[in-house]
Design a protein around this motif. Structure first.
Motif, short mmCIF file in Angstrom:
data_model
loop_
_atom_site.label_atom_id
_atom_site.label_comp_id
_atom_site.label_asym_id
_atom_site.label_seq_id
_atom_site.Cartn_x
_atom_site.Cartn_y
_atom_site.Cartn_z
N PRO A 20 -4.29 -17.72 29.99
CA PRO A 20 -4.36 -16.49 29.50
C PRO A 20 -3.24 -16.40 28.17
N ALA A 21 -3.34 -15.73 27.13
CA ALA A 21 -2.51 -15.74 25.98
C ALA A 21 -2.79 -14.63 25.25
N ALA A 22 -1.91 -14.07 24.23
CA ALA A 22 -2.20 -13.34 23.13
C ALA A 22 -1.51 -13.53 22.08
N CYS A 23 0.06 -13.21 22.21
CA CYS A 23 0.55 -13.40 20.56
C CYS A 23 1.15 -14.79 20.51
N ARG A 24 1.20 -15.62 21.49
CA ARG A 24 1.57 -17.11 21.46
C ARG A 24 3.21 -17.17 20.73
N ASN A 25 4.12 -16.29 20.84
CA ASN A 25 5.14 -16.46 20.31
C ASN A 25 6.21 -15.91 21.30
N GLY A 26 6.01 -15.84 22.69
CA GLY A 26 6.71 -15.36 23.62
C GLY A 26 7.33 -14.24 23.42
N THR A 27 6.46 -13.08 23.04
CA THR A 27 6.83 -11.71 23.01
C THR A 27 6.08 -10.88 23.99
N CYS A 28 4.78 -11.03 24.08
CA CYS A 28 3.97 -9.97 24.77
C CYS A 28 3.69 -10.28 26.23
N ARG A 29 4.20 -11.47 26.63
CA ARG A 29 4.14 -11.45 28.38
C ARG A 29 2.73 -11.83 28.80
N ALA A 30 1.50 -11.69 28.09
CA ALA A 30 0.21 -11.97 28.49
C ALA A 30 0.23 -13.59 29.30
N CYS A 31 0.95 -14.31 28.88
CA CYS A 31 0.89 -15.69 29.48
C CYS A 31 1.71 -15.89 30.58
N LEU A 32 2.56 -15.21 30.90
CA LEU A 32 3.45 -14.92 32.14
C LEU A 32 3.00 -15.78 33.16
N ILE A 59 7.68 -18.20 33.74
CA ILE A 59 7.93 -18.67 32.39
C ILE A 59 6.94 -18.31 31.37
N LEU A 60 6.91 -18.57 30.01
CA LEU A 60 6.09 -18.13 29.11
C LEU A 60 5.54 -19.43 28.48
N PRO A 61 4.52 -19.72 29.07
CA PRO A 61 3.85 -21.10 28.50
C PRO A 61 3.57 -21.33 27.07
N CYS A 62 3.47 -20.02 26.30
CA CYS A 62 2.97 -20.10 24.94
C CYS A 62 4.10 -20.73 24.15
N VAL A 63 5.49 -20.71 24.60
CA VAL A 63 6.44 -21.16 24.08
C VAL A 63 7.41 -22.18 24.62
#
Ligand code: FES
Length: 94
Positions: A20-32, A59-63
């Motif tokens: 799961p992901a949305a912003c991909r820059n560590g701000t939205c927390r969709a990937c938490l 963690i936030l795997p997008c970053v």
């Protein structure tokens, strides 16, 4: 094994796993998600995590990058599909 040069989100995609992901820059927390093992974040990136969340393994795997052997727990992870091209498309130029 994921390289420390790419995000865990990209490493998972390369392994045909969709996280799961949305912003991909560590701000939205969709990937938490939770991780067992060390991760790092690139210089200049301040992931949107509280210190107690980091301490609890979130963690936030997008970053985040792998900094050693790592296991992720991501309930929303799914296998990526490889779809065949639609009929009539061959990629050949006419
Ligand atoms: S996709 Fe937004 S924080 Fe990871």
């Amino acid at each position: 094994m994921a390289s420390s040069e790419v995000s865990l989100l990209k490493a998972a995609a390369a392994a045909m796993i969709r996280l799961p992901a949305a912003c991909r820059n560590g701000t939205c927390r969709a990937c938490l998600c939770q991780a067992e093992g060390p991760v790092t974040y690139p210089a200049g990136v301040r992931p949107g995590l509280m210190p107690e969340e980091r301490d609890a393994g979130w963690i936030l795997p997008c970053v985040a990058r792998a900094a050693g052997a790592l296991t992720l727990q991501v309930p929303g992870a799914t296998p990526r599909e490889v779809r065949p091209p639609p009929d009539g498309l061959t990629g050949a130029r006419r």
